[in-house]
Every structure is written in structure tokens, then in C-alpha cells.
Design a protein around this motif. Structure first.
Motif, PDB file in Angstrom:
ATOM      1  N   ALA A  55     -14.297  27.742 -20.281  1.00  8.32           N
ATOM      2  CA  ALA A  55     -13.905  27.039 -19.064  1.00  8.32           C
ATOM      3  C   ALA A  55     -12.655  26.231 -19.390  1.00  8.32           C
ATOM      4  CB  ALA A  55     -15.019  26.123 -18.581  1.00  8.32           C
ATOM      5  N   GLU A  56     -11.952  25.856 -18.345  1.00  8.52           N
ATOM      6  CA  GLU A  56     -10.715  25.091 -18.525  1.00  8.52           C
ATOM      7  C   GLU A  56     -10.827  23.765 -17.790  1.00  8.52           C
ATOM      8  OE1 GLU A  56      -5.928  25.627 -17.739  1.00  8.52           O
ATOM      9  OE2 GLU A  56      -7.224  27.386 -17.846  1.00  8.52           O
ATOM     10  N   ILE A  57     -10.377  22.717 -18.445  1.00  9.23           N
ATOM     11  CA  ILE A  57     -10.338  21.379 -17.858  1.00  9.23           C
ATOM     12  C   ILE A  57      -9.012  21.235 -17.114  1.00  9.23           C
ATOM     13  CG2 ILE A  57     -10.189  18.906 -18.367  1.00  9.23           C
ATOM     14  CD1 ILE A  57     -12.953  19.912 -18.968  1.00  9.23           C
ATOM     15  N   ALA A  58      -9.075  20.680 -15.894  1.00 11.67           N
ATOM     16  CA  ALA A  58      -7.866  20.451 -15.105  1.00 11.67           C
ATOM     17  C   ALA A  58      -8.010  19.172 -14.279  1.00 11.67           C
ATOM     18  CB  ALA A  58      -7.614  21.646 -14.181  1.00 11.67           C
ATOM     19  N   LYS A  59      -6.905  18.644 -13.879  1.00 13.93           N
ATOM     20  CA  LYS A  59      -6.825  17.531 -12.917  1.00 13.93           C
ATOM     21  C   LYS A  59      -7.701  16.333 -13.281  1.00 13.93           C
ATOM     22  CE  LYS A  59      -4.018  19.829 -10.179  1.00 13.93           C
ATOM     23  NZ  LYS A  59      -3.599  20.826 -11.159  1.00 13.93           N
ATOM     24  N   LEU A  60      -7.595  15.890 -14.538  1.00  7.38           N
ATOM     25  CA  LEU A  60      -8.259  14.650 -14.944  1.00  7.38           C
ATOM     26  C   LEU A  60      -7.377  13.492 -14.469  1.00  7.38           C
ATOM     27  CD1 LEU A  60     -10.434  13.080 -16.545  1.00  7.38           C
ATOM     28  CD2 LEU A  60      -8.939  13.305 -18.542  1.00  7.38           C
ATOM     29  N   MET A  61      -7.908  12.699 -13.553  1.00  4.90           N
ATOM     30  CA  MET A  61      -7.137  11.589 -12.981  1.00  4.90           C
ATOM     31  C   MET A  61      -8.051  10.395 -12.735  1.00  4.90           C
ATOM     32  SD  MET A  61      -4.853  13.630 -10.127  1.00  4.90           S
ATOM     33  CE  MET A  61      -6.253  14.540  -9.439  1.00  4.90           C
ATOM     34  N   THR A  62      -7.520   9.209 -13.002  1.00  4.85           N
ATOM     35  CA  THR A  62      -8.218   7.960 -12.723  1.00  4.85           C
ATOM     36  C   THR A  62      -7.271   7.046 -11.958  1.00  4.85           C
ATOM     37  OG1 THR A  62      -9.459   8.163 -14.790  1.00  4.85           O
ATOM     38  CG2 THR A  62      -9.414   5.993 -13.776  1.00  4.85           C
ATOM     39  N   ARG A  63      -7.774   6.382 -10.934  1.00  7.13           N
ATOM     40  CA  ARG A  63      -6.938   5.427 -10.203  1.00  7.13           C
ATOM     41  C   ARG A  63      -6.367   4.406 -11.181  1.00  7.13           C
ATOM     42  NH1 ARG A  63      -6.311   5.276  -4.857  1.00  7.13           N
ATOM     43  NH2 ARG A  63      -7.904   6.151  -3.498  1.00  7.13           N
ATOM     44  N   HIS A  64      -5.133   4.009 -10.941  1.00  5.62           N
ATOM     45  CA  HIS A  64      -4.487   3.050 -11.845  1.00  5.62           C
ATOM     46  C   HIS A  64      -5.264   1.742 -11.930  1.00  5.62           C
ATOM     47  CE1 HIS A  64      -0.876   5.270 -12.938  1.00  5.62           C
ATOM     48  NE2 HIS A  64      -1.063   5.862 -11.775  1.00  5.62           N
ATOM     49  N   LEU A  78     -14.025  25.136 -24.442  1.00  7.89           N
ATOM     50  CA  LEU A  78     -13.217  24.459 -23.437  1.00  7.89           C
ATOM     51  C   LEU A  78     -11.763  24.494 -23.878  1.00  7.89           C
ATOM     52  CD1 LEU A  78     -15.226  21.216 -22.566  1.00  7.89           C
ATOM     53  CD2 LEU A  78     -14.878  23.238 -21.129  1.00  7.89           C
ATOM     54  N   VAL A  79     -10.860  24.678 -22.924  1.00  4.48           N
ATOM     55  CA  VAL A  79      -9.425  24.613 -23.203  1.00  4.48           C
ATOM     56  C   VAL A  79      -8.781  23.702 -22.164  1.00  4.48           C
ATOM     57  CG1 VAL A  79      -9.336  26.900 -24.279  1.00  4.48           C
ATOM     58  CG2 VAL A  79      -8.889  26.671 -21.832  1.00  4.48           C
ATOM     59  N   LEU A  80      -7.633  23.166 -22.509  1.00  2.00           N
ATOM     60  CA  LEU A  80      -6.876  22.334 -21.585  1.00  2.00           C
ATOM     61  C   LEU A  80      -5.463  22.189 -22.111  1.00  2.00           C
ATOM     62  CD1 LEU A  80      -6.427  19.246 -22.911  1.00  2.00           C
ATOM     63  CD2 LEU A  80      -8.870  19.163 -22.481  1.00  2.00           C
ATOM     64  N   ASP A  81      -4.590  21.726 -21.233  1.00  5.84           N
ATOM     65  CA  ASP A  81      -3.252  21.358 -21.682  1.00  5.84           C
ATOM     66  C   ASP A  81      -2.892  20.020 -21.064  1.00  5.84           C
ATOM     67  OD1 ASP A  81      -0.966  21.880 -19.407  1.00  5.84           O
ATOM     68  OD2 ASP A  81      -2.649  23.271 -19.158  1.00  5.84           O
ATOM     69  N   THR A  82      -1.997  19.307 -21.731  1.00  9.05           N
ATOM     70  CA  THR A  82      -1.540  18.006 -21.262  1.00  9.05           C
ATOM     71  C   THR A  82      -0.085  17.826 -21.646  1.00  9.05           C
ATOM     72  OG1 THR A  82      -2.093  15.642 -21.177  1.00  9.05           O
ATOM     73  CG2 THR A  82      -2.241  16.722 -23.334  1.00  9.05           C
ATOM     74  N   ALA A  83       0.640  17.090 -20.857  1.00 11.68           N
ATOM     75  CA  ALA A  83       2.062  16.876 -21.108  1.00 11.68           C
ATOM     76  C   ALA A  83       2.275  16.133 -22.422  1.00 11.68           C
ATOM     77  CB  ALA A  83       2.687  16.095 -19.961  1.00 11.68           C
ATOM     78  N   THR A  84       3.346  16.489 -23.106  1.00 14.15           N
ATOM     79  CA  THR A  84       3.692  15.762 -24.325  1.00 14.15           C
ATOM     80  C   THR A  84       4.194  14.366 -23.986  1.00 14.15           C
ATOM     81  OG1 THR A  84       5.906  16.720 -24.322  1.00 14.15           O
ATOM     82  CG2 THR A  84       4.252  17.823 -25.661  1.00 14.15           C
ATOM     83  N   ASP A  85       4.824  14.222 -22.822  1.00 15.41           N
ATOM     84  CA  ASP A  85       5.360  12.930 -22.364  1.00 15.41           C
ATOM     85  C   ASP A  85       4.351  12.257 -21.453  1.00 15.41           C
ATOM     86  OD1 ASP A  85       7.734  13.707 -23.626  1.00 15.41           O
ATOM     87  OD2 ASP A  85       8.561  14.532 -21.771  1.00 15.41           O
ATOM     88  N   GLY A  86       3.644  11.271 -21.946  1.00 20.48           N
ATOM     89  CA  GLY A  86       2.731  10.513 -21.111  1.00 20.48           C
ATOM     90  C   GLY A  86       1.406  11.184 -20.827  1.00 20.48           C
ATOM     91  N   GLY A  87       1.095  12.267 -21.490  1.00 19.86           N
ATOM     92  CA  GLY A  87      -0.174  12.958 -21.273  1.00 19.86           C
ATOM     93  C   GLY A  87      -1.323  12.253 -21.976  1.00 19.86           C
TER      94      GLY A  87
END
Length: 186
Positions: free
Chosen positions: A89-98, A125-134
Motif C-alpha cells: 500500500a502507499e501512504i499519501a496526503k498526510l496533513m495536519t492543520r497548522h 508500505l511505500v511513500l515519498d516526501t519532498a526533500t524541501d520541507g517534507g
């Protein structure tokens, strides 16, 4: 501090509205979640409406983090993968309100997604995240292994290119992994 409750989300109009607000907020703050700034609330609602329809079809699972009754974070587990990848499965759209960052909500969401993936008989599990600010440091703390970096992978929400870090993690028991591999060979 109040307890945070993690649970699957249903596609009510109120939930879609709140998810859209979280997505717009994340993109405006520079979060690399596949959208460019400025992201309209209507475009964000369209995304979440389609994502909820995919969840109803079993193609993904969308979890929410609630502070009392307020939806303050989300993560998506992508389950609809090619026939040769039923074990992952792939992890996506991990977000938390500021307003709720730094409280361990992203960690709780990730652990809940991992538990759900195991219940779905996934072993990777796989995922990707930005190198800048991920969220690379979060994923390392959660025992994900860095597979590598791809430079200039995507545009940042406010412009310019960012690389991405690719992570993976084996989940579930090794007996379970063997059972999945055996089932796939049958």
C-alpha cells in the motif's frame, strides 16, 4: 491537551469541506501534496469528493484525526495497486492543520494507517516526501527506510523544483509476509 481520536472518514459534505480547507492551508504553507498555490477551495473539494468515491470503492482508505469533534488532520492509504502488487500500500496526503502541529498527530495518523494496512493484509508500505520541507525525519523516526532521492521530481507549490525522498517499510509479521508470498504463487 485533549485526546486525539483517529478514525476512518465518510464522505459527508462537512467532512469534504474540512478536508478541502486543510488541503488549501497545507498548499498555501508550501506543503508538497501534488497541488500548486493558489489552490481554490472548489478544486480541493473536487479532489476530496473523488477521493471519497474511491474510498467507497475500496481503492483507498482515508483516516482523520479529531480533536474533540474538529477534524484536524488526515492521511490516505492507497490500496488500488496493480495486480502484481497486492501485498503493498502507499501512504499519501498526510496533513495536519497548522494549529495542531507538534502534538504527535501525524505520528498517530501514520501508526493508524500502518495498522489498517496490516488488517488489509499488506506487508509493505511505500511513500515519498519532498526533500524541501517534507516529513522525512518523521518517516525515519517511524522506521521507514530511505530508498533514495530523485532530484527535480515535482514543482513546489509556490514554484521551483524539489526533489523527493522515497521510503519503504515492511509491516506485519514475517509469517504473514510468507503467507502472502505463498498465496501469490498459488
Amino acid at each position: 491537551m485533549t485526546a486525539i481520536d483517529i478514525r476512518p472518514l465518510a464522505g459527508s459534505a462537512e467532512t469534504i469541506e474540512t478536508l478541502a480547507e486543510i488541503l488549501v492551508e497545507t498548499v498555501a504553507a508550501g506543503g508538497s501534496v501534488s497541488f500548486m498555490h493558489p489552490l481554490s477551495l472548489d478544486a480541493a473539494k473536487t479532489f476530496w469528493t473523488e477521493a471519497m468515491a474511491a474510498a467507497l470503492r475500496g481503492e483507498r482508505a482515508i483516516l482523520g484525526a479529531f480533536d474533540n469533534d474538529a477534524l484536524v488532520g488526515t492521511v490516505t492509504l492507497l490500496l488500488n495497486l496493480p495486480p502484481n502488487q497486492p501485498h503493498r500500500a502507499e501512504i499519501a496526503k498526510l496533513m495536519t492543520r497548522h494549529s495542531h502541529r507538534g502534538r504527535g498527530i501525524a505520528t498517530r495518523l501514520m501508526l493508524a494507517a500502518e495498522e489498517l494496512a496490516i488488517r488489509q493484509q499488506r506487508t509493505l508500505l511505500v511513500l515519498d516526501t519532498a526533500t524541501d520541507g517534507g516529513a522525512g525525519s518523521l518517516y525515519k523516526r517511524l522506521d521507514f527506510t530511505l530508498a533514495g532521492e530523485i532530484p527535480d521530481y515535482a514543482l513546489k507549490p509556490h514554484g521551483g523544483l524539489s526533489g523527493t525522498l522515497l521510503f519503504w517499510k515492511r509491516i506485519g509479521s514475517s509469517d504473514h509476509s510468507l503467507a502472502v508470498a505463498t498465496a501469490m504463487e498459488a
